[in-house]
Scaffold this motif. Structure first.
Motif, PDB file in Angstrom:
ATOM      1  N   GLN A   1     -33.911  60.461 -53.135  1.00  0.00           N
ATOM      2  CA  GLN A   1     -33.164  61.625 -52.393  1.00  0.00           C
ATOM      3  C   GLN A   1     -34.041  63.127 -52.960  1.00  0.00           C
ATOM      4  N   LEU A   2     -33.715  62.874 -53.947  1.00  0.00           N
ATOM      5  CA  LEU A   2     -34.387  64.078 -54.772  1.00  0.00           C
ATOM      6  C   LEU A   2     -35.649  64.314 -55.099  1.00  0.00           C
ATOM      7  N   ALA A   3     -36.425  63.173 -54.511  1.00  0.00           N
ATOM      8  CA  ALA A   3     -37.995  63.670 -54.708  1.00  0.00           C
ATOM      9  C   ALA A   3     -38.088  64.088 -53.392  1.00  0.00           C
ATOM     10  N   GLY A   4     -37.354  64.406 -52.291  1.00  0.00           N
ATOM     11  CA  GLY A   4     -37.496  64.578 -51.164  1.00  0.00           C
ATOM     12  C   GLY A   4     -37.904  63.616 -50.098  1.00  0.00           C
ATOM     13  N   LYS A   5     -37.992  62.465 -49.993  1.00  0.00           N
ATOM     14  CA  LYS A   5     -38.636  61.548 -49.393  1.00  0.00           C
ATOM     15  C   LYS A   5     -37.412  61.360 -47.669  1.00  0.00           C
ATOM     16  N   SER A   6     -37.934  61.415 -46.797  1.00  0.00           N
ATOM     17  CA  SER A   6     -37.689  60.910 -45.888  1.00  0.00           C
ATOM     18  C   SER A   6     -36.697  60.032 -45.982  1.00  0.00           C
ATOM     19  N   GLU A   7     -35.377  59.825 -44.689  1.00  0.00           N
ATOM     20  CA  GLU A   7     -34.420  58.922 -44.945  1.00  0.00           C
ATOM     21  C   GLU A   7     -35.047  57.475 -44.771  1.00  0.00           C
ATOM     22  N   SER A   8     -35.950  56.977 -43.348  1.00  0.00           N
ATOM     23  CA  SER A   8     -36.711  56.423 -43.549  1.00  0.00           C
ATOM     24  C   SER A   8     -37.080  55.727 -44.636  1.00  0.00           C
ATOM     25  N   GLU A   9     -37.763  56.397 -45.932  1.00  0.00           N
ATOM     26  CA  GLU A   9     -38.358  56.171 -46.719  1.00  0.00           C
ATOM     27  C   GLU A   9     -37.199  55.325 -48.042  1.00  0.00           C
ATOM     28  N   CYS A  10     -35.892  56.859 -47.672  1.00  0.00           N
ATOM     29  CA  CYS A  10     -35.169  56.456 -48.795  1.00  0.00           C
ATOM     30  C   CYS A  10     -34.413  54.851 -48.640  1.00  0.00           C
ATOM     31  N   GLN A  11     -34.414  54.218 -46.812  1.00  0.00           N
ATOM     32  CA  GLN A  11     -33.931  52.983 -47.286  1.00  0.00           C
ATOM     33  C   GLN A  11     -34.689  52.165 -47.115  1.00  0.00           C
ATOM     34  N   GLU A  12     -35.840  52.132 -47.267  1.00  0.00           N
ATOM     35  CA  GLU A  12     -36.927  50.918 -47.581  1.00  0.00           C
ATOM     36  C   GLU A  12     -37.188  50.955 -49.373  1.00  0.00           C
ATOM     37  N   ILE A  13     -36.982  51.996 -50.098  1.00  0.00           N
ATOM     38  CA  ILE A  13     -36.606  52.072 -51.023  1.00  0.00           C
ATOM     39  C   ILE A  13     -35.171  51.692 -51.518  1.00  0.00           C
ATOM     40  N   TYR A  14     -34.527  51.436 -51.087  1.00  0.00           N
ATOM     41  CA  TYR A  14     -33.235  51.318 -50.669  1.00  0.00           C
ATOM     42  C   TYR A  14     -33.423  49.437 -51.086  1.00  0.00           C
ATOM     43  N   PHE A  15     -33.972  49.159 -50.087  1.00  0.00           N
ATOM     44  CA  PHE A  15     -33.991  47.727 -50.056  1.00  0.00           C
ATOM     45  C   PHE A  15     -34.874  46.942 -50.428  1.00  0.00           C
ATOM     46  N   ALA A  16     -36.443  47.955 -51.006  1.00  0.00           N
ATOM     47  CA  ALA A  16     -36.735  46.792 -51.486  1.00  0.00           C
ATOM     48  C   ALA A  16     -36.278  47.125 -53.444  1.00  0.00           C
ATOM     49  N   ALA A  17     -35.800  47.945 -53.632  1.00  0.00           N
ATOM     50  CA  ALA A  17     -34.604  47.503 -54.954  1.00  0.00           C
ATOM     51  C   ALA A  17     -33.601  46.435 -54.627  1.00  0.00           C
ATOM     52  N   LEU A  18     -32.642  46.580 -53.921  1.00  0.00           N
ATOM     53  CA  LEU A  18     -32.065  46.030 -53.468  1.00  0.00           C
ATOM     54  C   LEU A  18     -32.002  43.914 -53.597  1.00  0.00           C
ATOM     55  N   LEU A  19     -33.890  43.713 -53.786  1.00  0.00           N
ATOM     56  CA  LEU A  19     -34.515  42.357 -53.790  1.00  0.00           C
ATOM     57  C   LEU A  19     -35.132  42.466 -54.611  1.00  0.00           C
ATOM     58  N   HIS A  20     -35.425  43.090 -55.690  1.00  0.00           N
ATOM     59  CA  HIS A  20     -36.037  43.578 -56.611  1.00  0.00           C
ATOM     60  C   HIS A  20     -36.455  41.949 -57.202  1.00  0.00           C
ATOM     61  N   ASP A  21     -35.277  41.695 -57.859  1.00  0.00           N
ATOM     62  CA  ASP A  21     -35.646  40.698 -59.491  1.00  0.00           C
ATOM     63  C   ASP A  21     -35.282  39.309 -58.461  1.00  0.00           C
ATOM     64  N   VAL A  22     -35.638  39.335 -56.888  1.00  0.00           N
ATOM     65  CA  VAL A  22     -34.904  38.280 -55.859  1.00  0.00           C
ATOM     66  C   VAL A  22     -36.176  36.993 -56.404  1.00  0.00           C
ATOM     67  N   GLY A  23     -37.253  36.788 -57.317  1.00  0.00           N
ATOM     68  CA  GLY A  23     -38.240  35.835 -58.190  1.00  0.00           C
ATOM     69  C   GLY A  23     -37.334  35.012 -58.965  1.00  0.00           C
ATOM     70  N   LYS A  24     -35.939  35.763 -60.026  1.00  0.00           N
ATOM     71  CA  LYS A  24     -35.428  35.022 -60.712  1.00  0.00           C
ATOM     72  C   LYS A  24     -35.193  33.531 -60.421  1.00  0.00           C
ATOM     73  N   ILE A  25     -34.805  33.747 -58.981  1.00  0.00           N
ATOM     74  CA  ILE A  25     -34.444  32.367 -58.632  1.00  0.00           C
ATOM     75  C   ILE A  25     -35.332  31.264 -58.703  1.00  0.00           C
ATOM     76  N   GLY A  26     -36.466  31.277 -59.332  1.00  0.00           N
ATOM     77  CA  GLY A  26     -37.651  30.084 -59.330  1.00  0.00           C
ATOM     78  C   GLY A  26     -37.445  30.498 -60.669  1.00  0.00           C
ATOM     79  N   VAL A  27     -36.315  30.758 -61.304  1.00  0.00           N
ATOM     80  CA  VAL A  27     -37.077  30.758 -62.954  1.00  0.00           C
ATOM     81  C   VAL A  27     -35.207  30.296 -64.145  1.00  0.00           C
ATOM     82  N   ALA A  28     -35.698  29.527 -64.518  1.00  0.00           N
ATOM     83  CA  ALA A  28     -34.749  28.356 -65.267  1.00  0.00           C
ATOM     84  C   ALA A  28     -33.709  29.159 -65.961  1.00  0.00           C
ATOM     85  N   ASP A  29     -32.391  28.597 -64.889  1.00  0.00           N
ATOM     86  CA  ASP A  29     -30.624  29.718 -65.706  1.00  0.00           C
ATOM     87  C   ASP A  29     -30.451  29.884 -67.460  1.00  0.00           C
TER      88      ASP A  29
END
Length: 439
Positions: free
Chosen positions: A284-312
């Motif tokens: 938002q502070l970088a001047g992105k549009s609302e739709s771009e900000c939403q895309e970045i939000y969801f991408a960040a929300l799931l950025h660590d999903v790959g840890k499912i495949g790493v041993a606890d």
């Protein structure tokens, strides 16, 4: 009246042209039901033919030729027949209107009787042709009213009276403009037919019926356009509601999945949501549009999903990781990309998962990209991810003081972090005087 008497043939010609155009437009329109469209066409063609017959009746009046003989008789027959025909067409229109728009279970009895009135009127007209009950012709081939002339009005106007009563009863259940236009279509010819009795030689009733039919057509089309616009608007609203519901479902699903990922490590509870929040704020502070900000939000929300495949055991290890263990950890961006690649409608989500550990100087993983070659979403998530890692408690240390976090980010500009987004992060830190942005 003298003006009408003098120019009525020319006026009829103009009205005939208007009716022909309206009938043609009705034929091509797609906003009316088939039955209503047919009824409206019959009415327009009926009143058009009515005026043609009326015009010919005046033109050939007193013409004693063979052509004149037949034209006068055919024309006058049509002058009596077509008002009944038009009334019957209106009756069909009303039946369709009340069955499909008012949603009556069956057509009103009075409209059924009105239909019988019209049919009876046609038989009565045919009977009069052999008896001269309605009209006769003199030796000069001129039309003359007979003693039964007034009875010819019983059938069309009896039907119209029944139609009138039905419209009054259900007035509030149909469009006001349609109801008023139908009432005028019924009452105006009736009023002017009475006037015509005392103004022999002027076709007031026929011209009035044509004018009323033209007005009725205009109101029907305007009303159907209004209904079409309302239906379109409602459809758009339903699509927006569906889209909002899908967005809510997508958000809740993504948040649930991110919570499941964070649950693998008790020290990173809420990490994904915080990274998503910081990433969106940076965007938002970088001047992105609302739709771009939403895309970045969801991408960040799931950025660590790959840890499912790493041993606890590796994720929750409190000691320093071995080289082999760190190699396993470094696989999670690619695993995340593979998992999220199935969401083909939102490919940006997988980009954030795969590249958020790339460094601006090219020393990151999994592909060692550098500078602007790293996708922008990943560069934003990288600074937000590092900030949350430093400002939250981990198994091997407590959250770092704000000033030390600031120094680390400043030191990483151009090396680990994109200068533009790192600078925005520094401004966010400087604005956070009470250090409320940490975990």
């Amino acid at each position: 009246m003298e003006f009408l008497r003098k120019h009525q043939i020319d006026i009829m010609l103009i009205l005939i042209g208007i009716c022909a155009v309206l009938a043609l437009l009705t034929f091509f329109t797609r906003i009316l039901s088939k039955k209503r469209k047919s009824s409206l066409m019959f009415m327009e063609l009926g009143v058009m033919t009515l005026l043609i017959a009326d015009r010919f009746a005046y033109i050939f009046r007193g013409n004693v030729s063979t052509l004149g003989y037949f034209m006068v008789r055919i024309s006058n027959f049509l002058l009596f027949f077509l008002p009944i025909f038009v009334t019957f067409g209106l009756n069909l229109y009303l039946i369709d209107l009340y069955l499909n728009e008012v949603k009556l279970k069956k057509k009103p009895v009075r409209l059924r009787i009105a239909g019988y009135f019209c049919i009876t009127g046609i038989f009565a007209l045919i009977f009069s042709q052999f008896t001269g009950f309605y009209y006769t012709f003199d030796d000069a081939n001129r039309y003359q009213r007979s003693f039964g002339f007034m009875y010819s009005y019983i059938f069309p106007f009896g039907a119209m009276f029944l139609q009138f009563s039905v419209i009054i009863q259900y007035f509030k259940k149909i469009s006001r403009s349609i109801a008023i236009s139908i009432l005028l279509f019924i009452t105006l010819p009736f009023v002017f037919s009475i006037v015509q009795v005392f103004t022999y030689g002027i076709s007031l009733m026929n011209m009035t019926m044509v004018g009323a039919a033209i007005m009725f057509y205009v109101f029907v089309i305007l009303d159907m356009n209004r209904q079409f616009e309302l239906a379109t608007q409602r459809e758009i609203e339903l699509l927006k509601e569906d889209q909002q519901k899908m967005n809510i479902i997508f958000t809740q699903t993504a948040e649930a999945l991110s919570s499941a990922i964070d649950a693998k490590d008790k020290y990173t509870h809420g990490h994904s949501k915080r990274v998503a929040k910081y990433s969106k704020q940076i965007a938002q502070l970088a001047g992105k549009s609302e739709s771009e900000c939403q895309e970045i939000y969801f991408a960040a929300l799931l950025h660590d999903v790959g840890k499912i495949g790493v041993a606890d055991a590796i994720i929750n290890k409190t000691d320093v990781l071995t080289n082999d263990e760190f190699t396993e950890i470094k696989k999670h961006p690619v695993i995340g990309k593979d998992i999220l690649s199935h969401i083909n409608k939102s490919p940006y989500i997988g980009v954030g998962a795969k590249y958020h550990h790339e460094r601006f100087d090219g020393n990151g993983y999994p592909e060692g990209l550098s500078g602007k070659n790293i996708p922008e979403i990943a560069r934003i998530i990288a600074i937000a991810d590092s900030y949350d890692a430093m400002t939250s408690n981990r198994s091997y240390r407590k959250a770092l003081p704000q000033e030390k976090v600031r120094r680390e980010i400043l030191k990483g500009i151009g090396r680990q972090f994109d200068p533009e987004f790192a600078t925005i992060m520094l401004n966010m830190i400087d604005s956070d005087k009470d250090y409320t942005m940490k975990e």
